[in-house]
Motif scaffolding. Sequence first.
Motif, PDB file in Angstrom:
ATOM      1  N   UNK A   1       1.465   9.630   8.608  1.00 64.14           N
ATOM      2  CA  UNK A   1       0.855   9.038   9.794  1.00 64.14           C
ATOM      3  C   UNK A   1      -0.154   7.954   9.429  1.00 64.14           C
ATOM      4  N   UNK A   2      -0.860   8.146   8.313  1.00 66.90           N
ATOM      5  CA  UNK A   2      -1.931   7.230   7.937  1.00 66.90           C
ATOM      6  C   UNK A   2      -1.418   6.030   7.148  1.00 66.90           C
ATOM      7  N   UNK A   3      -0.421   6.218   6.313  1.00 64.26           N
ATOM      8  CA  UNK A   3       0.035   5.171   5.387  1.00 64.26           C
ATOM      9  C   UNK A   3       0.339   3.830   6.054  1.00 64.26           C
ATOM     10  N   UNK A   4       1.003   3.783   7.222  1.00 62.61           N
ATOM     11  CA  UNK A   4       1.303   2.468   7.818  1.00 62.61           C
ATOM     12  C   UNK A   4       0.057   1.651   8.179  1.00 62.61           C
ATOM     13  N   UNK A   5      -1.076   2.303   8.326  1.00 62.76           N
ATOM     14  CA  UNK A   5      -2.288   1.609   8.750  1.00 62.76           C
ATOM     15  C   UNK A   5      -3.189   1.202   7.588  1.00 62.76           C
ATOM     16  N   UNK A   6      -2.861   1.608   6.384  1.00 61.64           N
ATOM     17  CA  UNK A   6      -3.741   1.342   5.244  1.00 61.64           C
ATOM     18  C   UNK A   6      -4.011  -0.147   5.038  1.00 61.64           C
ATOM     19  N   UNK A   7      -2.998  -1.027   5.028  1.00 63.45           N
ATOM     20  CA  UNK A   7      -3.291  -2.459   4.822  1.00 63.45           C
ATOM     21  C   UNK A   7      -4.251  -3.026   5.868  1.00 63.45           C
ATOM     22  N   UNK A   8      -4.040  -2.697   7.143  1.00 63.98           N
ATOM     23  CA  UNK A   8      -4.899  -3.230   8.206  1.00 63.98           C
ATOM     24  C   UNK A   8      -6.319  -2.672   8.098  1.00 63.98           C
ATOM     25  N   UNK A   9      -6.445  -1.398   7.745  1.00 62.29           N
ATOM     26  CA  UNK A   9      -7.765  -0.793   7.618  1.00 62.29           C
ATOM     27  C   UNK A   9      -8.548  -1.397   6.463  1.00 62.29           C
ATOM     28  N   UNK A  10      -7.888  -1.611   5.336  1.00 61.47           N
ATOM     29  CA  UNK A  10      -8.563  -2.223   4.189  1.00 61.47           C
ATOM     30  C   UNK A  10      -8.926  -3.675   4.484  1.00 61.47           C
ATOM     31  N   UNK A  11      -8.051  -4.386   5.190  1.00 65.80           N
ATOM     32  CA  UNK A  11      -8.346  -5.786   5.534  1.00 65.80           C
ATOM     33  C   UNK A  11      -9.553  -5.866   6.460  1.00 65.80           C
TER      34      UNK A  11
END
Length: 704
Positions: free
Chosen positions: A207-217
């Motif tokens: 559930x979390x993995x798809x959002x990692x790039x946007x969260x880090x950005x």
Amino acid sequence: MITIITALYAEAKPFLSVLPLKKNTSFSLLTLFEGEDIRLLITGVGELTACMAVTRYFTLFPPQKTDLAVNIGLAGCLPPPSGTDSSAFPALGSCHLATKLSESSTGRTFYPDLLYPNSFPKAELFTVPTVFLARSEQNPYPFVPPKSASSFRSSVSALFQLIDMEAAGIYQAALPYLSTERIFFFKIVSDYGISQKEHSDILPEALIAPHVPALLAFAKQAQNAVLNEPANHPVIFSSTEQDAIERLFVQLPVTASMQQELLHQLRYYKLCKNSVSELLSAFLSSLPSMLPHGKKQIKPYLDNLTEQILGGNKKETFSYSLSSSDKPLHMTKKDSSYLPFFSTLYIEEELWEQRSLLIPKQLQLRINAAKEDLRTPITVIPIRHYKDVFNRSRQNFAIQKQTPSLILANNHGTLLYPGAPVCQSFGNRHFYYASNLMNCIYHCDYCYLQGMYPSGHIVAFLNLENYFEEVSEILKKHPVYLCISYDTDLLALEPLFHFTERWVRFAKHHPDLTLEIRTKSGNPELFSVLRHAWDEETADTPNQLPERLIFAWTVSPEHISLATEHGAAPLSSRLKALKAAKYAGFSVRLCFDPMIYCSGWQEAYRKLVWQIFEQFTPKLLPEELLDASIGVFRISTEYLKAMRKKRPDSPIVQFPYESEHGVSHYGNLSKKMVQYLYQLLLPYLPPERIFVWDGKEADRSAEL
């Protein structure tokens, strides 16, 4: 440093798989992974456990002013209320930014600041002490949010309600170390609190993995904005400058208090973009080989150095600049580091019930747009009381002023106050002021509001009728001279609130009331509208010219205005608005107040007077002015102390002022500046129309 905080290893796993983080085994009570500029902390489940882990972490790693924390994890979502369109409900696995944290065990509510651009949908977040159990016959609704929040959700569909077990504890643990705009909470929907079975095969990391790039950005973007904020960077002397300062203290036998005073002067000198090492090298080389001992004996040498620091500056004191605008509702940073003004709107729940009567039409349109379209940039957040947001601890005033939120409230208690001694009353015995707005849309470096208020956000009190009632009661006793724009700039926000128009209509029916509206705005069109409002109120009173309405423009030399009065209208626009006000029949005033000291201040103010009375076209005539006021910059010493902590980057704030009777000012220089400007104005205005603040009385006609 960016600190990512999760409750479970499964929530941290997607970040550990993409970031070069290594587990730190030095601390047995912390599960911590470290990298060059990112750390990841796993707290464990539960509010108390998370609170203890975060407290222990920040005790071991005290954050710098540019550090931030991001809590990321799974959260349940409350089922939609009856009658709500379920198609607008958040999808499983969707990621939301929390705008409001509620602690169910205590009823306390917390509000992280929303200042940076992002595309994440917003949600309310409730922290509960136990696992959110599925619905059953024995437990039909395991967690019920506060009644006010539940009813408000049906009115403002822009906020969803999520449930977790750690966020409120993390916020309270981090707040002593981080300001409110540097703590973020992102929650990914894992279930709807009805049945866990249908989602049991979905792993948290999936559930979390798809959002990692946007969260880090987002975290990097927010950190860059904080890093680039001048107010977060105090003056630091170079090694060469440190050596020169040490040589100064060796050669001059000064006391510890003298050293601190000299250091403050040197910090101011460096803020003015000057070389401290060059100044001190030249000064030290001019000293005699044998210096006398004692305070009195070395005082002439110290006075000489102070004179060089304050008066020998060959560069422009205000060498940085920002563009000026007179359209505050559309002001945005060119680098897009911050959200547009008023992107976040807080509304007291009491006011929401009266919204059809009190909320101005233009604001209501913006709120309705936010309700109907979640893509609009405005986020509406319910609050119990405006102080829950405005009076929070650990706010960053300087950064909030880059993108202030708007708080709509009702003001209760005393609404009118006697004028302060540092303000000019223009000879009026019954001098009061009232504030319909707390804080100002403009951001002047010298503004005392930085020392008076804990927040850079703007509060609008919409219950004007209560103000009118209080004024009416005082008018039964004696006339009133009332300033309604001291702690803000009402005209700058007139298109949104129409406060000034309502005061004009009220004043028409109260002949013993005189209003002063001070401003740095430049919108000439407003005054035909205000005159029309005055003329409409003619049924029971003669249509005399509104001379009891005084519009007063603060004016400053152009380079000072551009560098320090951020967002305010340029001088030419202010003068055009002044002419328009006079043409509409209102009284107008020029306020050379505050006068700001800078290198070449005499020439700067000589040019200012010439621009106003000679260069301006059509020429500004003396008979068009009611009067003019003169006053040097002065401020409560207590306010100045608070301002210096918030604005280590501002030369005006860091100037080495003298303090007398609780007021900080330029000392003997103050009288010199006032006398100089007074002489400049005499060819244009008679003495009885020039008012001077002299530091001893509220004001008096000039007797120089």
